[in-house]
Structures are given as C-alpha cells and as structure tokens.
Design an enzyme around this catalytic site. Structure first.
Site, PDB file in Angstrom:
ATOM      1  CG  ASP A  23     -33.893   1.509 -14.239  1.00  0.00           C
ATOM      2  OD1 ASP A  23     -33.860   0.610 -15.106  1.00  0.00           O
ATOM      3  OD2 ASP A  23     -32.884   2.143 -13.889  1.00  0.00           O
ATOM      4  CG  ASN A  71     -35.742   1.017 -23.564  1.00  0.00           C
ATOM      5  OD1 ASN A  71     -36.793   1.198 -22.955  1.00  0.00           O
ATOM      6  ND2 ASN A  71     -34.558   1.260 -23.000  1.00  0.00           N
TER       7      ASN A  71
END
Length: 245
Positions: A23, A71
């Site tokens: 991330d 996503n």
C-alpha cells in the site's frame, strides 16, 4: 530468560511464507507532485528488489497483493494504467524470474481480466513451473471473500455430483478448494503505508498469521527494512491458541 533484540533475533525463526499488502504507491507519487501511476511503477521496481532479497533472508514463499476485486472502483485511467503495468512487468521480468529460479503463481478471479493478460499470466506460470527457488504468488483481481465464495461453489458442486460426502466436510476441506491450495498458510502479513486493516486479503489463510503494520510507503520499503521486520517476527511467540509450557 531475556528476549533477544530485533537486531539479534534468531534467524532460524524467519517466516517461511510472507504475504504483503503493498500500500502507498499513489500517495508516494502525490507527495512528489506526480500522477498516481508513477507511484505504481516505482512500486513494481520495489517488488523486484524484495523478491530478489528473499533467498538471502530465508523467505521461501512471498505473496503480494497487486490488485483487489475492489480496485475496479478506481478511475478508469488508473485501472487501465495498472493493467498495462502488469503486462509490462510480465514481459520485462519473465527471463529474470526464470534465471533467478523464481516460481510464479497467480491467484484471484481471472474472468474479468483481459484475455491477453490472462494468456501472459498462464505462460509465466508455465515457464517458471520447474523453478524451485522463491515461490512468488501474485494476487491479481483477488478478494478474500470472493475466493471463499468461489471455493464454496466448487465444493458444493462436488457434493451435488456425489464426489464429496457433506458429512466429511471440515475445516481441512475448504482449503483444498482455495486458490492457495498448493501454498502453506502465511506466517507473517505485512501492510505498508500506515493503514491498519487487512483489506480482504487471505482471510482464511491468515487466521493465525502474525501482522506488521508499518508506516513506510511501499516504494520506500527496502530489503533492509524487510530484514528488520523479519527479525522482529523472530522475537514473537506463536502459540496458536495454546498456553506456553
């Protein structure tokens, strides 16, 4: 007995399987006034370094979270750019992965992915199938709940077809239907960028994994910091629900 420090942790306690939620790529780029995709490209370069560090650090299995089922909610520009990046990574790194004895697997639902990308994924898995070094698993269009749902459908199909007696289904049965059926469960899950959540990653497999939530953004996560995290893991006492003797 005194516990060893992070710098002197027992290397024999290195986790066999490490999973990473990579991330912070977008924020890394935005902090530098660059488009988010620049951060994703920097993150891809960091993947290469971390994979190469695994043999020296004693990590046999590395699983990385590249693209989640959630996503797709990102902008069309970012999603399209990520798909191009995945193709570019496979195209450029295939020979290096072969030469460095890395075996590559992909987990996740491939139905929504472009056929050309799926072909490249299939080919990379085939070309590295004989490698016996680091086992690199890339989670692409992956979600833990989605994986369990797909596994349950396959299990139910086998029950309906008479291949599986429902009375014999146990907590050892479902893992045989998961995408990770050929992998050991992760010992350690790392999330970069300061966020403290698991984001639907390896929900079943990580039931007894240790977690490390670190502030470093993924493009800045060096092999040296990776080593420090592994050493901290060596200081942990894993009891799996038992009481220490």
């Amino acid at each position: 007995m005194a516990r060893s420090s992070p710098e002197t942790a027992d290397k024999d306690k290195t986790p066999r399987h490490v999973a990473i939620i990579m991330d912070g790529n977008g924020r890394w780029a935005q902090m530098r006034g660059r488009p988010r995709l620049v951060g994703h490209h920097a993150g891809a370069r960091r993947v290469k370094e971390i994979v190469r560090s695994c043999p020296d650090l004693g990590v046999e299995y590395l699983t990385i979270f590249a693209f989640s089922t959630e996503n797709w909610k990102r902008t069309q520009t970012e999603v399209a750019g990520l798909m191009k990046l995945f193709k570019r990574y496979i195209r450029r790194e295939t020979q290096s992965l072969i030469d460095e004895n890395v075996r590559v697997r992909f987990i996740g639902d491939r139905v929504r992915l472009e056929p050309s990308l799926v072909d490249m994924m299939d080919n990379l898995e085939l070309l590295t199938a004989g490698n016996a070094g680091t086992h690199l698993t890339i989670a692409l269009n992956y979600g833990g709940r989605d994986e369990v749902a797909r596994a349950t459908r396959r299990l139910a199909h086998d029950v309906a077809a008479g291949k599986l007696d429902p009375r014999h289904v146990s907590d050892e049965t479902l893992p045989k239907y998961l995408d990770t059926c050929l992998l050991p469960d992760p010992d350690l899950v790392i999330r970069t960028s300061g966020e403290a959540r698991i984001s639907n990653f390896l929900l079943w497999q990580s039931a007894y994994a240790e977690y490390e939530f670190i502030d470093t953004l993924w493009p800045d996560f060096t092999p040296a910091e990776f080593d420090k995290v592994l050493r901290r893991f060596g200081n942990r006492e894993r009891r799996f629900g038992a009481v220490p003797a």
